[in-house]
Write a protein that holds these residues in place. Structure first.
Motif, PDB file in Angstrom:
ATOM      1  N   UNK A  63     -59.334 -70.285  25.237  1.00  0.00           N
ATOM      2  CA  UNK A  63     -61.070 -70.154  25.404  1.00  0.00           C
ATOM      3  C   UNK A  63     -61.467 -71.674  24.988  1.00  0.00           C
ATOM      4  N   UNK A  64     -62.843 -71.946  25.063  1.00  0.00           N
ATOM      5  CA  UNK A  64     -63.375 -73.281  25.056  1.00  0.00           C
ATOM      6  C   UNK A  64     -64.575 -73.460  23.920  1.00  0.00           C
ATOM      7  N   UNK A  65     -64.311 -74.294  23.081  1.00  0.00           N
ATOM      8  CA  UNK A  65     -65.288 -74.554  22.280  1.00  0.00           C
ATOM      9  C   UNK A  65     -65.645 -76.376  22.597  1.00  0.00           C
ATOM     10  N   UNK A  66     -66.962 -76.528  22.053  1.00  0.00           N
ATOM     11  CA  UNK A  66     -67.115 -78.041  22.219  1.00  0.00           C
ATOM     12  C   UNK A  66     -67.196 -78.746  20.914  1.00  0.00           C
ATOM     13  N   UNK A  67     -67.142 -80.105  20.879  1.00  0.00           N
ATOM     14  CA  UNK A  67     -67.064 -80.765  19.851  1.00  0.00           C
ATOM     15  C   UNK A  67     -68.732 -81.183  19.672  1.00  0.00           C
ATOM     16  N   UNK A  68     -68.915 -82.146  18.699  1.00  0.00           N
ATOM     17  CA  UNK A  68     -70.200 -82.404  18.486  1.00  0.00           C
ATOM     18  C   UNK A  68     -70.957 -83.152  19.405  1.00  0.00           C
ATOM     19  N   UNK A  69     -70.116 -83.886  20.417  1.00  0.00           N
ATOM     20  CA  UNK A  69     -70.490 -84.632  21.684  1.00  0.00           C
ATOM     21  C   UNK A  69     -70.977 -83.691  22.669  1.00  0.00           C
ATOM     22  N   UNK A  70     -72.246 -83.449  22.946  1.00  0.00           N
ATOM     23  CA  UNK A  70     -72.381 -82.455  23.854  1.00  0.00           C
ATOM     24  C   UNK A  70     -72.345 -82.689  25.315  1.00  0.00           C
ATOM     25  N   UNK A  71     -72.149 -83.943  25.678  1.00  0.00           N
ATOM     26  CA  UNK A  71     -71.886 -84.579  27.099  1.00  0.00           C
ATOM     27  C   UNK A  71     -71.147 -85.667  27.119  1.00  0.00           C
ATOM     28  N   UNK A  72     -70.790 -86.094  28.240  1.00  0.00           N
ATOM     29  CA  UNK A  72     -69.678 -87.120  28.354  1.00  0.00           C
ATOM     30  C   UNK A  72     -70.053 -88.384  27.956  1.00  0.00           C
ATOM     31  N   UNK A  73     -71.540 -88.842  28.132  1.00  0.00           N
ATOM     32  CA  UNK A  73     -72.135 -89.940  27.979  1.00  0.00           C
ATOM     33  C   UNK A  73     -72.087 -90.223  26.385  1.00  0.00           C
ATOM     34  N   UNK A  74     -72.547 -89.217  25.892  1.00  0.00           N
ATOM     35  CA  UNK A  74     -72.682 -88.990  24.231  1.00  0.00           C
ATOM     36  C   UNK A  74     -71.159 -89.182  23.513  1.00  0.00           C
ATOM     37  N   UNK A  75     -70.369 -88.320  24.298  1.00  0.00           N
ATOM     38  CA  UNK A  75     -68.868 -88.639  23.837  1.00  0.00           C
ATOM     39  C   UNK A  75     -68.471 -90.197  23.816  1.00  0.00           C
ATOM     40  N   UNK A  76     -68.772 -90.692  25.203  1.00  0.00           N
ATOM     41  CA  UNK A  76     -68.221 -92.217  25.060  1.00  0.00           C
ATOM     42  C   UNK A  76     -68.935 -93.250  24.193  1.00  0.00           C
ATOM     43  N   UNK A  77     -70.280 -92.849  23.814  1.00  0.00           N
ATOM     44  CA  UNK A  77     -71.027 -93.772  23.137  1.00  0.00           C
ATOM     45  C   UNK A  77     -71.123 -93.649  21.348  1.00  0.00           C
TER      46      UNK A  77
END
Length: 236
Positions: A63-77
């Motif tokens: 099953x899937x959970x998310x980190x604190x980075x809601x989207x890919x751009x935020x994840x990279x930055x």
């Protein structure tokens, strides 16, 4: 084009997938090599911005959970956000995961969704088989979208496992965009660093075969549990 010591060049080319001895046309690379370079670069970009299919995760019971980075751009930055669990993910993990497992297996796309897509079907069953043979038990596995390696600490604080195995996509390069890494840690908690973790990198068909890596991870976990440590303090 001819090279001096061409036999040495051929030996080097056989020993590494790096771009050596590829020749040139005047001051520029040949058209073939330039097109291959652009193709490899495009594959790397696609892997960073890609996503792991829901079908693969369902097939393996993740099953899937998310980190604190809601989207890919935020994840990279904001790499720091990829190390955190937001409240809704904490609640879901607390509801669905067995507490204090011996081995907690986690999968994340990291910087290469393509690495997960191409290797998980092989490495995950091999890892489960290895744990079973060694008499080790695994908790409830799950997938973290946009995770970083440091999120192992947050998982440790929440679920209190003895060991955590994080299978995560490596930063893609121009040799391969399908390389997976396995990070392992004994009782991860807030404040732990890379020196407290083990890593098996370059897991793909052109590096360490996924099935072989899965089997080795099991034996490494057994040694961590025996010595009650991981990272630079573990005796191999």
């Amino acid at each position: 084009m001819s090279f001096q010591n061409s036999d040495k060049i051929e030996q080097l080319k056989q020993a590494t997938p790096a771009r050596i001895g590829i020749g040139r046309a005047g001051t520029r690379p040949t058209s073939r090599e330039l097109l291959k370079l652009r193709c490899d670069h495009a594959a790397a970009v696609d892997s960073v911005y890609g996503s792991v299919s829901s079908g693969l995760l369902a097939e393996l019971g993740l099953f899937t959970v998310e980190s604190g980075a809601a989207d890919q751009e935020l994840y990279l930055k904001r790499p720091d956000l990829g190390r955190l669990l937001p409240e809704h993910s904490i609640q879901l993990l607390a509801e669905r995961c067995a507490p204090s497992p011996q081995v907690q297996i986690v999968v994340s796309d990291g910087l290469s969704a393509g690495a997960v897509e191409h290797n998980l079907r092989d490495i995950y069953p091999a890892l489960l088989d290895s744990l079973q043979v060694l008499g080790l038990s695994a908790g409830t596995p799950f997938f973290i979208r946009n995770g970083r390696v440091g999120i192992m600490n947050a998982i440790g604080d929440l679920l209190r496992p003895e060991t955590v195995v994080l299978l995560i996509g490596e930063r893609p390069g121009l040799v391969t965009s399908r390389s997976l890494s396995a990070y392992l840690c004994y009782r991860p908690r807030a404040g732990m660093t890379d020196s407290d973790r083990m890593v098996i990198s370059n897991i793909h068909q052109g590096g360490t075969p996924p099935v072989e890596a899965g089997a080795y991870i099991g034996s490494l976990i057994a040694r961590m549990l025996e010595q009650k440590k991981s990272g630079v303090g573990l005796l191999l």
